[in-house]
Design an enzyme around this catalytic site. Sequence first.
Site, mmCIF file in Angstrom:
data_model
loop_
_atom_site.group_PDB
_atom_site.id
_atom_site.type_symbol
_atom_site.label_atom_id
_atom_site.label_comp_id
_atom_site.label_asym_id
_atom_site.label_seq_id
_atom_site.Cartn_x
_atom_site.Cartn_y
_atom_site.Cartn_z
ATOM 1 N NE ARG A 12 54.784 60.174 37.798
ATOM 2 C CZ ARG A 12 55.563 61.035 37.140
ATOM 3 N NH1 ARG A 12 55.102 62.258 36.848
ATOM 4 N NH2 ARG A 12 56.768 60.678 36.751
ATOM 5 C CE LYS B 295 39.097 45.649 45.901
ATOM 6 N NZ LYS B 295 38.759 44.249 46.192
ATOM 7 C CD GLU C 75 29.987 40.882 42.227
ATOM 8 O OE1 GLU C 75 30.871 40.422 41.492
ATOM 9 O OE2 GLU C 75 30.062 40.852 43.478
ATOM 10 C CE LYS D 267 32.532 47.960 45.280
ATOM 11 N NZ LYS D 267 32.996 47.200 44.119
ATOM 12 C CD GLU E 292 40.179 43.860 49.142
ATOM 13 O OE1 GLU E 292 41.034 44.160 48.284
ATOM 14 O OE2 GLU E 292 39.362 42.926 49.006
ATOM 15 N NE ARG F 272 36.704 47.869 47.975
ATOM 16 C CZ ARG F 272 36.877 48.856 47.090
ATOM 17 N NH1 ARG F 272 37.555 49.946 47.422
ATOM 18 N NH2 ARG F 272 36.390 48.771 45.863
ATOM 19 C CG ASN G 119 37.358 39.553 46.954
ATOM 20 O OD1 ASN G 119 38.111 38.636 46.754
ATOM 21 N ND2 ASN G 119 37.169 40.493 46.049
ATOM 22 C CG HIS H 46 34.585 38.064 44.179
ATOM 23 N ND1 HIS H 46 33.376 38.139 44.829
ATOM 24 C CD2 HIS H 46 34.465 38.874 43.100
ATOM 25 C CE1 HIS H 46 32.579 38.968 44.191
ATOM 26 N NE2 HIS H 46 33.198 39.422 43.144
ATOM 27 C CG HIS I 107 38.245 36.808 40.897
ATOM 28 N ND1 HIS I 107 38.776 37.805 41.699
ATOM 29 C CD2 HIS I 107 37.143 37.350 40.313
ATOM 30 C CE1 HIS I 107 38.030 38.896 41.596
ATOM 31 N NE2 HIS I 107 37.042 38.642 40.774
ATOM 32 C CG HIS J 74 32.366 38.809 37.834
ATOM 33 N ND1 HIS J 74 33.574 38.341 38.293
ATOM 34 C CD2 HIS J 74 31.872 39.604 38.821
ATOM 35 C CE1 HIS J 74 33.815 38.833 39.499
ATOM 36 N NE2 HIS J 74 32.804 39.598 39.849
HETATM 37 O O1 LIG Z 1 35.107 46.206 45.503
HETATM 38 C C1 LIG Z 1 35.558 45.241 46.148
HETATM 39 O O2 LIG Z 1 36.365 45.317 47.091
HETATM 40 C C2 LIG Z 1 35.148 43.883 45.779
HETATM 41 O O3 LIG Z 1 35.731 42.885 46.181
HETATM 42 C C3 LIG Z 1 33.967 43.802 44.883
HETATM 43 C C4 LIG Z 1 34.024 42.637 43.942
HETATM 44 O O4 LIG Z 1 32.659 42.228 43.747
HETATM 45 C C5 LIG Z 1 34.575 43.022 42.582
HETATM 46 O O5 LIG Z 1 34.388 41.974 41.655
HETATM 47 C C6 LIG Z 1 36.053 43.382 42.639
HETATM 48 O O6 LIG Z 1 36.453 43.921 41.433
HETATM 49 C C7 LIG Z 1 36.911 42.181 42.903
HETATM 50 O O7 LIG Z 1 37.965 42.652 43.633
HETATM 51 P P1 LIG Z 1 39.391 41.968 43.545
HETATM 52 O O8 LIG Z 1 40.202 42.743 44.544
HETATM 53 O O9 LIG Z 1 39.214 40.514 43.887
HETATM 54 O O10 LIG Z 1 39.854 42.153 42.138
#
Ligand SMILES: O=C(O)C(=O)C[C@@H](O)[C@H](O)[C@H](O)COP(=O)(O)O
Length: 360
Positions: A122, A144, A186, A227, A237, A241, A245, A248, A252, A265
């Site tokens: 945990r 994250k 990034e 960051k 987030e 925050r 993204n 992304h 992604h 990436h």
């Molecule tokens: O830390 C964050 O918040 C980010 O969105 C940073 C991103 O550059 C990073 O790749 C993050 O892992 C992506 O976040 P996700 O929530 O889309 O998985």
Amino acid sequence: MNKAIVIESQSYQKSEVMIGHETLSVWPWSSWLPENAPVVMVVDPKLETQIEPLVSAIEKSRQAHMTVVPRTIAEHDKTLETVAALYRDFGKHRVTRDTVVVAVGGGVLTDLVGYVAATYLRGLRWIAVPTTLLAQVDAAIGGKVAVNTEFGKNLVGAFHLPAIVAIDTAMLSTLPLKEWRAGLGEVIKSALIAGGHLYEWVQQKQEPLGDLTPWWASVIAETAALKARIVQVDLYEQNQRMFLNFGHTAGHALENYFGYGTLSHGEAVGLGTLVALSLSERVLGLRKAVREQVMGWLRQWGLPTKSQPFDPAKIYEIMAQDKKARAYGLQWVLLKDIGDPLVTRQVDSQQVMEALEEIQ
Ligand SMILES: O=C(O)C(=O)C[C@@H](O)[C@H](O)[C@H](O)COP(=O)(O)O
């Protein structure tokens, strides 16, 4: 009795981000590691020789035992199966709740090992030692932690801050150019959402990859600091925050579409940034010169400005799984101007399709 008993979590997570050069084994590990706490170090086997000074520094600083678990974790290994394998390793090594996990490697390794630290027993205290540009400027900072699933990138995860992020830029001295490129998305994203010094430095020149020049040292430190500042005010987030993204949403989806590991990436986020800039022009009237400038940065650093052919409808379907999406639909991080990002739902599918076509 129907009176609610309220439990207000006091889970105050704290994370110290340390940045230095040739400092990894001289940092105060004895104060970072609780007295007599066992240590489990999960390390990329490619780095075992390079981190010998770190291993001896940790072993010298403590009485408790340290276990080193070498584990190669590429993007396609960033799965629950690999997590389960590490759970078995931890079980075999009789990891207890006072154990500190030290993750030494790139962003994929720190994401996955951080998730193991977030969930085993945990939750275990953990320290990230990022060794790639991507991990040093982004992945290892902010807690994250996650793994991929067939439906999308980082869909299983947690927010679990590393107690320490030990960024030693000397670790980049042996980093292959492909891995430098993997972190550039990034850097470019951060320059665009932050504006200010970082944008000016990147706009003025894009120094060659591979040499840790004073310019690179400044860019890495400022990207990491940006960051950390954003995570400080919005760890979970809820709003700001999301700006991190930027690029992304499509990035992604492209990684998933082509198969994890096919597109790095950095390549994916670079292409995703062009999609987000195109949408910023269509939705917010951002001047096209910004996208043209970023295309110049990508070319200068050897990143693609066009993708391999893809089915935009399939990309759109994958994007629906994006973690910024809500029941009412996708949310996009766009730019009103350099240094002025916003989150909006006011983007229609036609605009997305047109923006996706522009990178084909
Ligand atoms: O830390 C964050 O918040 C980010 O969105 C940073 C991103 O550059 C990073 O790749 C993050 O892992 C992506 O976040 P996700 O929530 O889309 O998985």
